[in-house]
Design an enzyme around this catalytic site. Structure first.
Site, PDB file in Angstrom:
ATOM      1  N   LYS A 113       0.819  -1.216   0.000  1.00 34.82           N
ATOM      2  CA  LYS A 113       0.000   0.000   0.000  1.00 34.82           C
ATOM      3  C   LYS A 113       0.850   1.262   0.000  1.00 34.82           C
ATOM      4  O   LYS A 113       0.482   2.260  -0.606  1.00 34.82           O
ATOM      5  CB  LYS A 113      -0.955   0.005   1.197  1.00 34.82           C
ATOM      6  N   LYS A 195      -4.349  -8.948  -6.141  1.00 36.24           N
ATOM      7  CA  LYS A 195      -5.660  -9.333  -5.619  1.00 36.24           C
ATOM      8  C   LYS A 195      -6.720  -8.291  -5.967  1.00 36.24           C
ATOM      9  O   LYS A 195      -6.408  -7.110  -6.161  1.00 36.24           O
ATOM     10  CB  LYS A 195      -5.594  -9.546  -4.107  1.00 36.24           C
ATOM     11  N   LYS A 198     -10.851  -3.289  -3.187  1.00 36.32           N
ATOM     12  CA  LYS A 198     -11.903  -2.285  -3.277  1.00 36.32           C
ATOM     13  C   LYS A 198     -11.360  -0.879  -3.411  1.00 36.32           C
ATOM     14  O   LYS A 198     -12.081   0.035  -3.808  1.00 36.32           O
ATOM     15  CB  LYS A 198     -12.895  -2.413  -2.117  1.00 36.32           C
TER      16      LYS A 198
END
Ligand code: AQP
Length: 328
Positions: A113, A195, A198
Site C-alpha cells: 500500500k 488481488k 476495493k
C-alpha cells in the site's frame, strides 16, 4: 463452551466478490456454531485519505452488505469500530508494550500500500495491524475468518497477544486464523497477479456487490484472459482464466471440473458470457435483499451492536489496565 469469532471489513470502497467469497460468506455459515462479532472497521479505513461524506455512506453500505449477505443481528453482534473506544485504547497499549517496529516493517500489505512513498504515508497505515490485533484480542476471540491477505496480520495479532501474556500473565486468548482455501484470494479482473481490491484505482479491477448489472457484465467481458483458448484450470499458465473459473464456481456453486466439461470445445467468449449471466443472477438476488434494508434500521443495529460489544470490551480493558499499572 461456545467459541467466539471476530472479523471485519474496512468501509474503504466498493465491497467486491473477493470480500464476499473470501470472508463474509464464511461468516454467515459460522453463525450457527459461534458467538459472532462482525465489525465495520472504520478506523482502519482512515489510515488512507477519506472524504467524510463518502465514509459515512460507506459505513452504512458495509453494514447493509453484512445484512444482505445473511448476517443476522439477532444472533451476531454487528457494530462500528469507532463506537467502542476500547479498540483504540488497547491498540495504544499494544503499540507500547507488545509491538516492535521490526514486526510492522515485515507486513507485506503495508509495503504494497505504501509503495515507494513509505515516508509520506500516515503512521496509522504503518501501525494498523496493531489496531487489528486489538480488535481481535478485546473479545476473547477463538477464530478469525479472513481472506488470505489478512493471514499475516492475524499471525502478528497472535504474537502480540502472546508477548503481552508473557509479560503480564494470561490476559488474552490467542486466536486461530481460518481461511476458505478455494476463495481465499480472488484476483483482479484487470491483472491476475494482484488481488481484487476495493480501493483499486481502476474500477475494472473489481466486481462490486452493488455494481449495476450491465456494468458487472461489461467488467467480466472486458476481464483480461491468457493466451490459448481452451477452458481449463491451470493457475501457473492461465492465471486469469483460473481466477474467472474460481469466481464462476463460487457464484454458481458448481465445481471447476463441471465447468471445464461444459466449455469443452468452446472459447473464452462463450465462457465469459456464461460467467456474466451467472454473476448477473447472483448480483440481482443479492441486490434485491440489499435494497430492502433501510438506513435507519442499519443505524439502530449498529448502535445496539456497539452497546453489546462495549460490555465485553470494557471488561477486557479493565483487566489490561490493572495489569499494566494504570489506575482505574
Ligand atoms: N481479493 C480478495 N480475495 C479474497 N478475500 C479478500 N479480502 C479482501 N480482498 C480479498 C478479504 O475481505 C475481508 C475484508 O477486507 P478489508 O476490508 O480488511 O480490506 P483488505 O483486506 O485490505 O482488502 P480490500 O477489500 O481489497 O480493501 P482495500 O483495497 O481497501 O485494502 C478480509 O478478510 C480480507 O482478507
Amino acid at each position: 463452551m461456545i467459541k467466539t469469532i471476530f472479523s471485519g471489513v474496512q468501509p474503504s470502497g466498493n465491497l467486491h466478490v473477493g470480500n464476499y467469497f473470501g470472508a463474509i460468506k464464511q461468516w454467515v455459515e459460522m453463525q450457527n456454531d459461534y458467538q459472532c462479532l462482525f465489525c465495520v472497521v472504520d478506523y482502519h479505513a482512515i489510515t488512507v485519505k477519506q472524504d467524510p461524506e463518502v465514509l459515512r455512506r460507506k459505513i452504512i453500505e458495509t453494514a447493509k452488505i453484512y445484512l444482505a449477505s445473511g448476517i443476522d443481528p439477532e444472533r451476531s453482534i454487528i457494530f462500528q469500530q469507532s463506537d467502542v473506544k476500547e479498540h483504540t485504547e488497547l491498540a495504544w497499549i499494544l503499540n507500547c508494550v507488545s509491538a516492535r517496529m521490526a514486526d510492522l516493517k515485515k507486513m507485506t500489505q503495508f509495503k504494497d500500500k505504501a509503495g515507494e512513498g513509505q515516508d509520506n504515508v500516515s503512521v496509522g497505515l504503518f501501525a494498523y495491524p496493531v489496531l487489528m490485533a486489538a480488535d481481535i484480542l478485546l473479545y476473547n476471540t477463538d477464530v478469525v475468518p479472513v481472506g488470505d491477505d489478512q493471514v499475516q496480520h492475524v499471525e502478528l495479532c497472535r504474537d502480540l497477544g502472546k508477548r503481552f501474556n508473557n509479560l503480564y500473565g494470561e490476559v488474552f486468548k490467542i486466536p486461530e486464523v481460518k481461511i476458505k482455501k478455494e476463495s481465499a484470494r480472488i484476483m483482479g479482473l484487470d491483472d491476475p497477479q494482484k488481488k481484487m481490491s476495493k480501493s483499486a484505482t481502476s474500477e475494472w479491477n473489481y466486481l462490486g456487490l452493488t455494481d449495476e448489472i450491465e456494468k458487472a457484465k461489461k467488467k467480466i467481458m472486458k476481464a483480461v484472459t491468457d493466451s490459448g483458448s481452451e477452458i481449463i484450470y491451470d493457475k501457473a499458465n492461465k492465471p486469469a482464466l483460473a481466477n474467472l473459473l474460481t469466481i464462476y464456481s463460487l457464484a454458481s456453486d458448481r465445481s471447476i471440473k463441471d465447468l471445464e466439461k461444459e466449455f469443452i470445445g468452446k472459447g473464452y467468449g462463450d465462457f465469459k458470457k456464461g460467467l456474466a449471466e451467472t454473476m448477473a443472477t447472483f448480483l440481482i438476488s443479492f441486490q434485491e435483499k440489499y435494497s430492502k434494508i433501510k438506513d435507519n434500521d442499519v443505524k439502530e443495529i449498529l448502535y445496539s451492536g456497539a452497546e453489546k460489544a462495549r460490555i465485553i470490551a470494557q471488561n477486557k480493558i479493565e483487566e489490561v489496565r490493572k495489569k499494566i499499572g494504570v489506575l482505574s
